[in-house]
Design an enzyme around this catalytic site. Structure first.
Site, PDB file in Angstrom:
ATOM      1  N   ASN A 146     -10.446  -2.656   2.776  1.00  0.00           N
ATOM      2  CA  ASN A 146      -9.959  -2.872   1.364  1.00  0.00           C
ATOM      3  C   ASN A 146     -11.029  -2.815   0.117  1.00  0.00           C
ATOM      4  O   ASN A 146     -12.328  -2.243   1.020  1.00  0.00           O
ATOM      5  CB  ASN A 146      -9.424  -4.668   0.778  1.00  0.00           C
ATOM      6  CG  ASN A 146      -7.722  -3.957   1.116  1.00  0.00           C
ATOM      7  OD1 ASN A 146      -7.013  -3.431   1.239  1.00  0.00           O
ATOM      8  ND2 ASN A 146      -7.109  -5.342   0.971  1.00  0.00           N
TER       9      ASN A 146
ATOM     10  N   HIS B  52       0.703  -0.928  -0.067  1.00  0.00           N
ATOM     11  CA  HIS B  52      -0.157  -0.230  -0.394  1.00  0.00           C
ATOM     12  C   HIS B  52       0.630   1.148  -0.015  1.00  0.00           C
ATOM     13  O   HIS B  52       0.302   2.270   0.692  1.00  0.00           O
ATOM     14  CB  HIS B  52      -1.201  -0.393   1.217  1.00  0.00           C
ATOM     15  CG  HIS B  52      -2.089  -1.268   1.432  1.00  0.00           C
ATOM     16  ND1 HIS B  52      -3.140  -1.044   0.873  1.00  0.00           N
ATOM     17  CD2 HIS B  52      -1.718  -2.453   1.674  1.00  0.00           C
ATOM     18  CE1 HIS B  52      -4.176  -1.767   0.995  1.00  0.00           C
ATOM     19  NE2 HIS B  52      -2.789  -2.636   1.409  1.00  0.00           N
TER      20      HIS B  52
HETATM   21 FE1  HDD Z   1      -2.650  -4.815   5.450  1.00  0.00          FE
HETATM   22  C1  HDD Z   1      -1.358  -1.712   5.120  1.00  0.00           C
HETATM   23  C2  HDD Z   1      -5.451  -3.374   4.074  1.00  0.00           C
HETATM   24  C3  HDD Z   1      -3.999  -7.953   6.023  1.00  0.00           C
HETATM   25  C4  HDD Z   1       0.447  -5.497   7.759  1.00  0.00           C
HETATM   26  N1  HDD Z   1      -3.644  -3.110   5.079  1.00  0.00           N
HETATM   27  C5  HDD Z   1      -2.289  -1.642   4.820  1.00  0.00           C
HETATM   28  C6  HDD Z   1      -2.995  -0.493   4.385  1.00  0.00           C
HETATM   29  C7  HDD Z   1      -4.645  -1.278   4.267  1.00  0.00           C
HETATM   30  C8  HDD Z   1      -4.216  -2.767   4.596  1.00  0.00           C
HETATM   31  C9  HDD Z   1      -5.937  -0.524   3.301  1.00  0.00           C
HETATM   32  C10 HDD Z   1      -2.423   0.699   3.919  1.00  0.00           C
HETATM   33  C11 HDD Z   1      -2.767   0.810   5.079  1.00  0.00           C
HETATM   34  C12 HDD Z   1      -2.776   2.882   4.719  1.00  0.00           C
HETATM   35  O1  HDD Z   1      -3.256   3.719   3.873  1.00  0.00           O
HETATM   36  O2  HDD Z   1      -1.470   3.956   5.386  1.00  0.00           O
HETATM   37  N2  HDD Z   1      -4.309  -5.314   5.222  1.00  0.00           N
HETATM   38  C13 HDD Z   1      -5.410  -5.078   4.450  1.00  0.00           C
HETATM   39  C14 HDD Z   1      -6.321  -5.552   4.609  1.00  0.00           C
HETATM   40  C15 HDD Z   1      -5.365  -7.264   5.061  1.00  0.00           C
HETATM   41  C16 HDD Z   1      -5.243  -7.155   5.280  1.00  0.00           C
HETATM   42  C17 HDD Z   1      -8.062  -5.256   4.400  1.00  0.00           C
HETATM   43  C18 HDD Z   1      -6.292  -8.361   5.389  1.00  0.00           C
HETATM   44  C19 HDD Z   1      -8.247  -8.267   5.236  1.00  0.00           C
HETATM   45  N3  HDD Z   1      -1.919  -6.602   6.136  1.00  0.00           N
HETATM   46  C20 HDD Z   1      -2.595  -7.299   6.362  1.00  0.00           C
HETATM   47  C21 HDD Z   1      -2.351  -8.875   7.205  1.00  0.00           C
HETATM   48  C22 HDD Z   1      -0.742  -8.380   7.934  1.00  0.00           C
HETATM   49  C23 HDD Z   1      -0.631  -7.109   6.755  1.00  0.00           C
HETATM   50  C24 HDD Z   1      -2.596 -10.105   7.273  1.00  0.00           C
HETATM   51  C25 HDD Z   1       0.778  -9.026   8.115  1.00  0.00           C
HETATM   52  C26 HDD Z   1       0.161  -9.728   8.906  1.00  0.00           C
HETATM   53  N4  HDD Z   1      -1.143  -4.390   6.323  1.00  0.00           N
HETATM   54  C27 HDD Z   1       0.664  -5.132   6.871  1.00  0.00           C
HETATM   55  C28 HDD Z   1       1.416  -3.604   7.060  1.00  0.00           C
HETATM   56  C29 HDD Z   1       1.070  -2.093   6.628  1.00  0.00           C
HETATM   57  C30 HDD Z   1      -0.463  -2.134   5.804  1.00  0.00           C
HETATM   58  C31 HDD Z   1       2.848  -3.979   7.067  1.00  0.00           C
HETATM   59  C32 HDD Z   1       1.904  -2.031   5.208  1.00  0.00           C
HETATM   60  C33 HDD Z   1       2.107  -0.426   6.221  1.00  0.00           C
HETATM   61  C34 HDD Z   1       1.304  -0.380   6.653  1.00  0.00           C
HETATM   62  O3  HDD Z   1       1.099  -1.386   7.090  1.00  0.00           O
HETATM   63  O4  HDD Z   1       1.259   0.942   7.460  1.00  0.00           O
HETATM   64  O5  HDD Z   1       1.849  -3.018   8.840  1.00  0.00           O
END
Ligand code: HDD
Length: 706
Positions: free
Chosen positions: A163, A90
């Site tokens: 999402n 993202h």
């Molecule tokens: Fe995630 C970012 C949505 C599963 C780990 N995720 C991130 C963002 C969105 C989502 C919209 C961007 C937020 C922003 O605009 O800053 N992610 C989801 C959805 C998931 C999902 C809808 C499943 C239902 N994500 C998921 C899992 C993990 C992560 C299972 C880790 C175990 N996601 C992250 C992250 C991020 C992220 C690595 C990257 C940047 C951030 O968090 O701030 O921690």
């Protein structure tokens, strides 16, 4: 010294006093607005006025530069450190401020303060994003869109980090790093940027049948949206709502766009990448600047344990939906985005969403994907933003008071007073600051689970029902229109045709045979392989009743609101005809952009001149929802020699858009291959009406789908 006394930011009309619901800011910790925020004298970060911002300090007019030049050193030093690590996923996002307003109280099921009273408003910041591409990648690849909302409630921040698709690729957080490694640019070559059409993604996906349901959504038109204003949002997981007595109701969150769902067609999405890298970002920004504030309804699906127990799927499995036909969506509020960020970096880049941020009245479930997320986001913010104090950044700070005994750390902006940095303490009894105290009644206590026995054997397993990977994938496919099914089949063909490693496409098609035999055959034929043996399913599928709610085309809104019509003109265009057309489109809520071979001094038939909004060579019809060609016979003769003009019309027609034209444009339409049929009209009311739709029935005439 700063030239101007730092002052508290002035309240803005769009900011709310969360305590009263009225305008005005109530940030508890407002960092100083530095002098660089205001007009005035240029200074260093130490407040020393700068006399010359053009020349470094040198020995003689031709140097060398002197190390003593702290003005130069500070400027370069700060510049060198401007970038922070981009999000691992993202990374590319666009944000906006706005508010959430309750339209129907949820007090019957949740004690969350933000849901109690009709009309109650809560400020929000929203960040939309693509998933796979880097921060500088394009806006329109085939990709899932992030839909993350930070609610600054009176009881603290609630982040609904969802999402535009209601399910996810995997069921357990354990697989998230593998999924992300597989989909992002490949490790050795660093391409492709921002797309899933490559070996490693399909290698992983074809080995992980649990991805199948999400793949159906990802290969549908959901992942090539027309606008961020026209996507749905989903909280994905099942959450819990908790009432004042601790009673739990399960909840799925839905955002429904007021402008309706609208996607592009694949070829259009591909061409949009060259037409405008920032297509969605610009669209969001401009719509807010123009006062066309994007708006969504917030809906909830509410159900209890008995319903959950009776289903053929597990409500804790993030690869499953709860069909809307089983549990209707109850609309409880609306969200309006009415203010662009003042600064992209400070707000959109530094905003830190954490699914772990919830407020009393909303609670987690044991969904193993959600449980993993509860750790991951907090962790990632520390590495992105460099300090455990990232919550103090204005965009992340709650708009209600926050007080605790956490202290120090890098970039501490707060200046706590007194000695009370531990608890319990008796300092208050001695006339000193004692610090905050627990709130057993109003505080967050995980009321739903508290006191419940959650013990169990230690296991690394998945729950039994999680093993059904195909029933809902099939439900999704069968719920689509014929044209949407063809789009899904064609996307699989496109993506798998990019896979170079032998065996991967066949392995994917073997999985698809568990979804729908027809789909599997079409994909196999499209990529030119023999139909492989059906993959063994871990659990028998159940047949579910197709649901219209899952289709975009069955839910599209016939409207010009939020849409733009591109009007191609040339020297000699009839100004009156153009004026009438514009009035008709604007009356229907649409916008008009005029495109001409040159932007300035387009000579109209009556001798007057107008300026165009876009030059033909750089303004292809991908940028519009419908087109009109308003030209004279001479204008047409000139445009026939312009391939960009022919392409303008050909693409609009090929991308299933309405094409309206003045009589004199007939030769141009002919050269562009436009055939009479639905969506092809003369100018006037017929065109204004036609421009409200897309013409999927035209598609077989313009391309072969799988
Ligand atoms: Fe995630 C970012 C949505 C599963 C780990 N995720 C991130 C963002 C969105 C989502 C919209 C961007 C937020 C922003 O605009 O800053 N992610 C989801 C959805 C998931 C999902 C809808 C499943 C239902 N994500 C998921 C899992 C993990 C992560 C299972 C880790 C175990 N996601 C992250 C992250 C991020 C992220 C690595 C990257 C940047 C951030 O968090 O701030 O921690």
């Amino acid at each position: 010294m700063p030239n101007k006394k730092p002052s508290k930011p002035k309240p803005r009309s769009q900011d709310f006093d969360v305590a009263t619901g009225a305008g005005g800011e109530t940030h508890q910790h407002v960092p100083h607005e530095g002098p660089h925020h205001a007009d005035g004298h240029l200074s260093t970060n130490q407040g020393i006025r700068v006399s010359d911002n053009q020349n470094s300090l040198k020995s003689g007019s031709r140097g060398p530069a002197l190390l003593e030049d702290f003005v130069l050193r500070e400027k370069i030093f700060h510049f060198d450190h401007e970038r922070i690590p981009e999000r691992i996923v993202h990374a590319r996002g666009s944000g906006a401020h706005g508010y959430f307003e309750v339209t129907r109280s949820l007090s019957d099921v949740s004690k969350a303060n933000l849901f109690q009273k009709k009309g109650q408003k809560t400020p929000v910041f929203v960040r939309f994003s693509t998933v796979a591409g880097g921060a500088g990648s394009v806006d329109t690849p085939r990709d899932v869109r992030g839909f993350a909302v930070k609610f600054y409630t009176q009881e603290g921040n609630w982040d609904l980090v969802g999402n535009n698709i209601p399910v996810f690729f995997i069921q357990d957080a354990m697989k998230f790093p593998d999924l992300v490694h597989a989909v992002k640019m490949e490790a050795d070559r660093a391409f492709p940027q921002a797309g899933s059409a490559h070996d490693t993604f399909w290698d992983f996906a074809s080995l992980m049948p649990e991805t199948t349901h999400m793949l159906m959504w990802a290969m549908s038109d959901r992942t090539i949206p027309r606008s961020l204003r026209m996507i749905e949002g989903f909280g994905v997981h099942t959450f819990k709502l908790v009432d004042a007595k601790g009673k739990v109701t399960f909840c799925k969150f839905h955002w429904k766009p007021r402008l309706g769902l609208q996607s592009t067609v694949w070829e259009e999405a591909v061409k949009l990448q060259s037409a405008d890298n920032d297509y969605h970002r610009r669209d969001l920004w401009e719509s807010i600047v123009n006062g066309n504030f994007p708006e969504w309804d917030l809906g909830v699906q509410l159900f209890d344990q008995a319903f959950a127990d009776a289903q053929t799927y597990d409500v804790l499995d993030a690869t499953k939906i709860v069909p809307e036909d089983d549990i209707p969506v109850r609309i409880v509020g609306r969200m309006v985005l009415d203010r662009n960020p003042d600064n992209f970096f400070a707000e959109t880049e530094q905003v830190a969403f954490c699914p772990a941020n919830i407020v009393p009245g909303i609670d987690f479930t044991d969904d193993p994907l959600l449980q993993g997320r509860l750790f991951s986001y907090l962790d990632t913010q520390k590495s992105r933003l460099g300090t455990a104090n990232f919550h103090q950044l204005p965009i992340n700070a709650p708009k209600c008071p926050y007080l605790n005994f956490q202290r120090d750390g890098q970039m501490q902006m707060n200046v706590p007073k007194g000695r009370a940095n531990y608890e319990p303490n008796s300092l208050k009894e001695h006339g000193e600051i004692g610090g905050p105290r627990e709130c057993p009644v109003t505080g967050f206590a995980s009321t739903s689970d508290l006191g419940k026995n959650v013990s169990g054997d230690k296991l690394r397993v998945r729950a039994e029902l999680f093993a059904d990977h195909y029933s809902q994938a099939r439900l999704f496919f069968l719920s689509q229109t014929e044209n949407e099914q063809a789009h899904i089949a064609s996307s699989f063909v496109f993506e798998l045709s990019k896979v170079q490693l032998e065996g991967i496409p066949a392995r994917m098609v073997a999985n698809l045979r568990n979804v729908d035999e027809g789909l599997a055959k079409r994909v196999a034929a499209g990529i030119g392989i023999d139909l492989p043996a059906k993959a063994k399913a871990a659990r028998r599928s159940v047949e579910m009743t197709p649901s219209d709610a899952l289709s975009i085309q069955k839910n599209m809104k016939k409207t010009l609101e939020g849409r733009t019509v591109g009007v191609l003109v040339a020297d000699g265009t009839d100004g009156a005809e153009l004026k009438k057309l514009r009035a008709g489109i604007e009356a229907a809520g649409g916008a008009v952009k005029v495109v001409a071979p040159k932007v300035a001094k387009v000579a109209l038939a009556d001798g007057s001149t107008i300026s165009a909004d876009g030059q033909l060579a750089g303004t292809p019809s991908q940028l519009f929802d419908a087109i009109a060609v308003v030209i004279s016979a001479d204008g047409c003769a000139a445009l026939l020699k312009e391939s960009a003009a022919v392409q303008f019309v050909m693409d609009a027609y090929g991308h299933l858009k309405a094409v309206g034209s003045s009589d004199a444009a007939a030769p141009l339409l002919k050269k562009a291959g436009v055939e009479p049929g639905s969506g092809v009209t003369k100018l006037g009311n017929a065109f204004v009406e036609a421009a409200k739709s897309r013409y999927f029935e035209r598609e077989p005439a313009v391309r072969t789908l799988a």
